[in-house]
Design a protein around this motif. Structure first.
Motif, PDB file in Angstrom:
ATOM      1  N   UNK A  84       0.838  -1.190   0.000  1.00 28.61           N
ATOM      2  CA  UNK A  84       0.000   0.000   0.000  1.00 28.61           C
ATOM      3  C   UNK A  84       0.878   1.246   0.000  1.00 28.61           C
ATOM      4  N   UNK A  85       0.335   2.352  -0.468  1.00 29.34           N
ATOM      5  CA  UNK A  85       1.108   3.602  -0.412  1.00 29.34           C
ATOM      6  C   UNK A  85       1.387   3.995   1.044  1.00 29.34           C
ATOM      7  N   UNK A  86       2.392   4.791   1.226  1.00 31.89           N
ATOM      8  CA  UNK A  86       2.711   5.197   2.618  1.00 31.89           C
ATOM      9  C   UNK A  86       1.540   5.947   3.262  1.00 31.89           C
ATOM     10  N   UNK A  87       1.447   5.853   4.562  1.00 37.36           N
ATOM     11  CA  UNK A  87       0.338   6.505   5.272  1.00 37.36           C
ATOM     12  C   UNK A  87       0.508   8.012   5.354  1.00 37.36           C
ATOM     13  N   UNK A  88       1.737   8.501   5.280  1.00 36.60           N
ATOM     14  CA  UNK A  88       1.993   9.936   5.318  1.00 36.60           C
ATOM     15  C   UNK A  88       2.561  10.384   3.975  1.00 36.60           C
ATOM     16  N   UNK A  89       2.052  11.460   3.451  1.00 42.47           N
ATOM     17  CA  UNK A  89       2.533  11.975   2.165  1.00 42.47           C
ATOM     18  C   UNK A  89       2.197  13.466   2.102  1.00 42.47           C
ATOM     19  N   UNK A  90       2.910  14.175   1.243  1.00 45.48           N
ATOM     20  CA  UNK A  90       2.726  15.617   1.081  1.00 45.48           C
ATOM     21  C   UNK A  90       1.966  15.890  -0.207  1.00 45.48           C
ATOM     22  N   UNK A  91       1.113  16.940  -0.126  1.00 49.61           N
ATOM     23  CA  UNK A  91       0.279  17.251  -1.282  1.00 49.61           C
ATOM     24  C   UNK A  91       0.582  18.634  -1.866  1.00 49.61           C
ATOM     25  N   UNK A  92       1.449  19.403  -1.253  1.00 47.68           N
ATOM     26  CA  UNK A  92       1.797  20.718  -1.800  1.00 47.68           C
ATOM     27  C   UNK A  92       1.610  21.830  -0.772  1.00 47.68           C
ATOM     28  N   UNK A 139      -4.321  16.081   9.145  1.00 44.66           N
ATOM     29  CA  UNK A 139      -3.632  16.963   8.200  1.00 44.66           C
ATOM     30  C   UNK A 139      -2.881  18.009   9.004  1.00 44.66           C
ATOM     31  N   UNK A 140      -1.701  18.444   8.511  1.00 41.39           N
ATOM     32  CA  UNK A 140      -0.901  19.461   9.179  1.00 41.39           C
ATOM     33  C   UNK A 140       0.058  20.074   8.190  1.00 41.39           C
ATOM     34  N   UNK A 141       0.728  21.179   8.609  1.00 41.72           N
ATOM     35  CA  UNK A 141       1.773  21.822   7.814  1.00 41.72           C
ATOM     36  C   UNK A 141       3.116  21.255   8.252  1.00 41.72           C
ATOM     37  N   UNK A 142       3.868  20.733   7.282  1.00 40.08           N
ATOM     38  CA  UNK A 142       5.180  20.154   7.582  1.00 40.08           C
ATOM     39  C   UNK A 142       6.196  21.264   7.811  1.00 40.08           C
ATOM     40  N   UNK A 143       7.426  20.891   8.181  1.00 38.24           N
ATOM     41  CA  UNK A 143       8.483  21.861   8.465  1.00 38.24           C
ATOM     42  C   UNK A 143       8.862  22.667   7.225  1.00 38.24           C
ATOM     43  N   UNK A 144       8.690  22.070   6.033  1.00 44.19           N
ATOM     44  CA  UNK A 144       9.037  22.785   4.812  1.00 44.19           C
ATOM     45  C   UNK A 144       7.887  23.640   4.291  1.00 44.19           C
ATOM     46  N   UNK A 145       6.770  23.746   5.064  1.00 43.37           N
ATOM     47  CA  UNK A 145       5.638  24.590   4.681  1.00 43.37           C
ATOM     48  C   UNK A 145       4.626  23.873   3.813  1.00 43.37           C
ATOM     49  N   UNK A 146       4.814  22.585   3.444  1.00 45.54           N
ATOM     50  CA  UNK A 146       3.853  21.852   2.629  1.00 45.54           C
ATOM     51  C   UNK A 146       2.810  21.171   3.516  1.00 45.54           C
ATOM     52  N   UNK A 147       1.712  20.858   2.896  1.00 53.21           N
ATOM     53  CA  UNK A 147       0.633  20.190   3.610  1.00 53.21           C
ATOM     54  C   UNK A 147       0.927  18.692   3.615  1.00 53.21           C
ATOM     55  N   UNK A 148       0.899  18.087   4.809  1.00 59.55           N
ATOM     56  CA  UNK A 148       1.164  16.664   4.976  1.00 59.55           C
ATOM     57  C   UNK A 148      -0.108  15.981   5.481  1.00 59.55           C
ATOM     58  N   UNK A 149      -0.470  14.877   4.842  1.00 58.83           N
ATOM     59  CA  UNK A 149      -1.660  14.113   5.189  1.00 58.83           C
ATOM     60  C   UNK A 149      -1.221  12.801   5.826  1.00 58.83           C
ATOM     61  N   UNK A 150      -1.899  12.418   6.944  1.00 59.86           N
ATOM     62  CA  UNK A 150      -1.588  11.168   7.649  1.00 59.86           C
ATOM     63  C   UNK A 150      -2.860  10.318   7.646  1.00 59.86           C
ATOM     64  N   UNK A 151      -2.818   9.210   6.877  1.00 58.05           N
ATOM     65  CA  UNK A 151      -3.991   8.354   6.747  1.00 58.05           C
ATOM     66  C   UNK A 151      -4.122   7.352   7.888  1.00 58.05           C
ATOM     67  N   UNK A 152      -3.173   7.353   8.771  1.00 58.22           N
ATOM     68  CA  UNK A 152      -3.270   6.439   9.909  1.00 58.22           C
ATOM     69  C   UNK A 152      -4.260   6.928  10.973  1.00 58.22           C
ATOM     70  N   UNK A 153      -4.691   8.168  10.850  1.00 58.90           N
ATOM     71  CA  UNK A 153      -5.646   8.734  11.827  1.00 58.90           C
ATOM     72  C   UNK A 153      -6.864   9.279  11.074  1.00 58.90           C
ATOM     73  N   UNK A 154      -8.069   8.945  11.583  1.00 61.53           N
ATOM     74  CA  UNK A 154      -9.324   9.413  10.983  1.00 61.53           C
ATOM     75  C   UNK A 154     -10.130  10.165  12.051  1.00 61.53           C
ATOM     76  N   UNK A 155     -11.037  11.073  11.530  1.00 61.94           N
ATOM     77  CA  UNK A 155     -11.876  11.886  12.416  1.00 61.94           C
ATOM     78  C   UNK A 155     -13.311  11.829  11.894  1.00 61.94           C
ATOM     79  N   UNK A 156     -14.289  11.561  12.835  1.00 60.67           N
ATOM     80  CA  UNK A 156     -15.697  11.445  12.479  1.00 60.67           C
ATOM     81  C   UNK A 156     -16.479  12.620  13.092  1.00 60.67           C
ATOM     82  N   UNK A 157     -17.350  13.226  12.261  1.00 61.12           N
ATOM     83  CA  UNK A 157     -18.091  14.421  12.697  1.00 61.12           C
ATOM     84  C   UNK A 157     -19.103  14.091  13.775  1.00 61.12           C
ATOM     85  N   UNK A 158     -19.811  12.924  13.713  1.00 57.50           N
ATOM     86  CA  UNK A 158     -20.820  12.574  14.699  1.00 57.50           C
ATOM     87  C   UNK A 158     -20.215  12.294  16.072  1.00 57.50           C
TER      88      UNK A 158
END
Length: 345
Positions: free
Chosen positions: A220-228, A313-332
Motif C-alpha cells: 500500500x502507499x505510505x500513510x503519510x505523504x505531502x500534497x503541496x 492533516x498538518x503543515x510540515x516543516x518545509x511549509x507543505x501540507x502533509x496528510x496522515x492516513x493512519x488517523x481518521x476523524x468522524x463528525x458525529x
C-alpha cells in the motif's frame, strides 16, 4: 541300256580325283587314226565274251580348257557305272580293217552351267537317295529344317524371407542380445526421466512451503505523504488529483463559520462505494445508492447515515501540507473540532 544305278561315295570321290589328275579327251571326239579299230564280232560272241572292267571315263573339258563342273563329273560317273560304253575286245586276226571315218563328229556342246553345290550337300543327297543334280535355292530353302522355337524365358521368383525358427541359432542369439540391450537402454532412460520428475516436484513443494512460512503482505502507499503548499488550494475548490492514488479529496471549504483545508476520505459511509464530485451541483454523489454530501462532507440525502470521514492533516516543516492516513476523524463523534483534523486558513 541298263538301268541307272545310284553312285556310291567312293565312286564319286574317284571321279573327282580323276578330273583333278589331268584333262581328258572329249567324250564325243572321233577315234584317233593311230588306235586300231575294233574287229567286228558276231552277236553271239559279243554276248558270250565277258565284259572287261571298264576304265573310269574322264569327263570332257569345256571349251577353252575350262575345268568341268560337278554336274559334268557326276554325269560321267553315271555313264561309267551304267555300262553305256563297254571297253572294246581285242581285234581278231581275220577281221577286216574298218574304213576310216569320213568326217569327225562334232564335239558336244557344253552343258549350261548349273548352280554350284558344295560337297556336303552332294553327299547328303546321295545318302537320302535323291538326285545328285543341282537344285534351286527355293528347293534348298524348302528342304532346310525349320528353325527351333525359342526357349521360353523362365522367371525365377525371389527367395522368401526365412522365419525366425529357420534362421541359424547364432543369428537368433545375436538378435536376442540386441533386444536385451535395447530393453536395458529403454529402462535406463525411463528411470532417468522418473528421477528428474521427482526432483522437479520436490523443488516445487519446497518453494510452496517456504512461501507458506511468510504471510501475505499488501503493498500500500505510505500513510503519510505531502500534497503541496496551501496556496495551491484556493477557497471553495475541491482537488481531485489525489483521489486515484491516495483515495482523498483536498478541500478548502467553510465549516461552522471557519475556512478550513481538510482531507476528506473518498469512501461513502453507507456501504463503502466511492462517490464522485459534481462540480456543477457542488456536491459529492454516490453512484451506488444515491447518497449526497455537501462540499464540507456533511450528508444531506440518500441512505448515508453520517458525514464523510477526515484524515489527519498538518503543515510540515518545509511549509507543505502533509496528510496522515493512519488517523481518521468522524463528525458525529465531535472529532472535527480537533486541530489535527484541519488547517485553518
Amino acid at each position: 541300256m541298263a538301268d541307272k544305278k545310284k553312285l556310291t561315295v567312293a565312286e564319286m570321290l574317284a571321279a573327282a580325283r580323276a578330273v583333278d589328275g589331268g584333262a581328258a579327251k572329249p567324250a564325243d571326239a572321233p577315234p584317233s587314226a593311230e588306235a586300231p579299230p575294233a574287229a567286228a564280232t558276231s552277236p553271239t560272241e559279243s554276248a558270250a565274251a565277258p565284259a572287261s572292267p571298264a576304265a573310269p571315263i574322264k569327263p570332257a573339258v569345256g571349251p577353252g580348257g575350262a575345268r568341268p563342273s560337278v554336274a559334268d563329273m557326276l554325269a560321267a560317273a553315271r555313264a561309267n557305272k551304267g555300262g553305256a560304253a563297254p571297253a572294246p575286245a581285242e581285234p581278231a586276226a581275220a577281221a577286216p580293217k574298218p574304213k576310216p571315218v569320213a568326217a569327225a563328229a562334232k564335239p558336244a556342246e557344253p552343258a549350261a552351267p548349273a548352280e554350284p553345290r558344295d560337297t556336303a550337300s552332294i553327299l547328303g543327297a546321295a545318302r537320302k537317295g535323291e538326285k545328285a543334280g543341282p537344285i534351286s535355292k527355293a528347293e534348298a530353302a524348302a528342304k532346310a529344317p525349320a528353325p527351333a522355337p525359342p526357349k521360353p524365358t523362365i522367371v525365377v521368383p525371389p527367395m522368401p524371407v526365412k522365419p525366425d525358427y529357420a534362421k541359424p541359432k547364432v543369428a537368433v542369439a545375436a538378435k536376442a542380445i540386441d533386444d536385451e540391450a535395447d530393453r536395458r537402454d529403454f529402462v535406463g532412460i525411463m528411470l532417468a526421466v522418473g528421477f528428474w520428475m521427482v526432483g522437479i516436484i520436490g523443488g516445487l513443494w519446497t518453494l510452496l512451503t517456504v512461501k507458506f512460512m511468510f504471510p501475505n503482505v499488501l503493498r500500500e502507499p505510505p500513510s503519510k505523504f505531502k500534497v503541496g503548499f496551501p496556496d495551491a488550494f484556493p477557497s471553495g475548490q475541491v482537488q481531485e488529483k489525489f483521489k486515484a492514488q491516495f483515495g482523498i479529496w483536498v478541500v478548502n471549504a467553510e465549516y461552522n463559520g471557519q475556512q478550513q483545508i481538510v482531507a476528506l476520505k473518498s469512501v461513502c459511509t453507507h456501504l463503502g462505494c466511492t462517490p464522485n464530485w459534481l462540480e456543477a451541483e457542488q456536491k459529492f454523489k454516490c453512484p451506488c445508492h444515491g447518497s449526497g454530501f455537501y462540499k464540507d462532507g456533511i450528508n444531506f440525502e440518500g441512505p448515508a447515515p453520517r458525514p464523510l470521514e477526515r484524515y489527519a492533516i498538518r503543515l510540515a516543516d518545509d511549509g507543505q501540507i502533509e496528510v496522515d492516513k493512519s488517523r481518521t476523524f468522524q463528525e458525529e463523534m465531535g472529532a472535527w473540532t480537533d486541530p489535527g483534523s484541519f488547517i485553518p486558513v
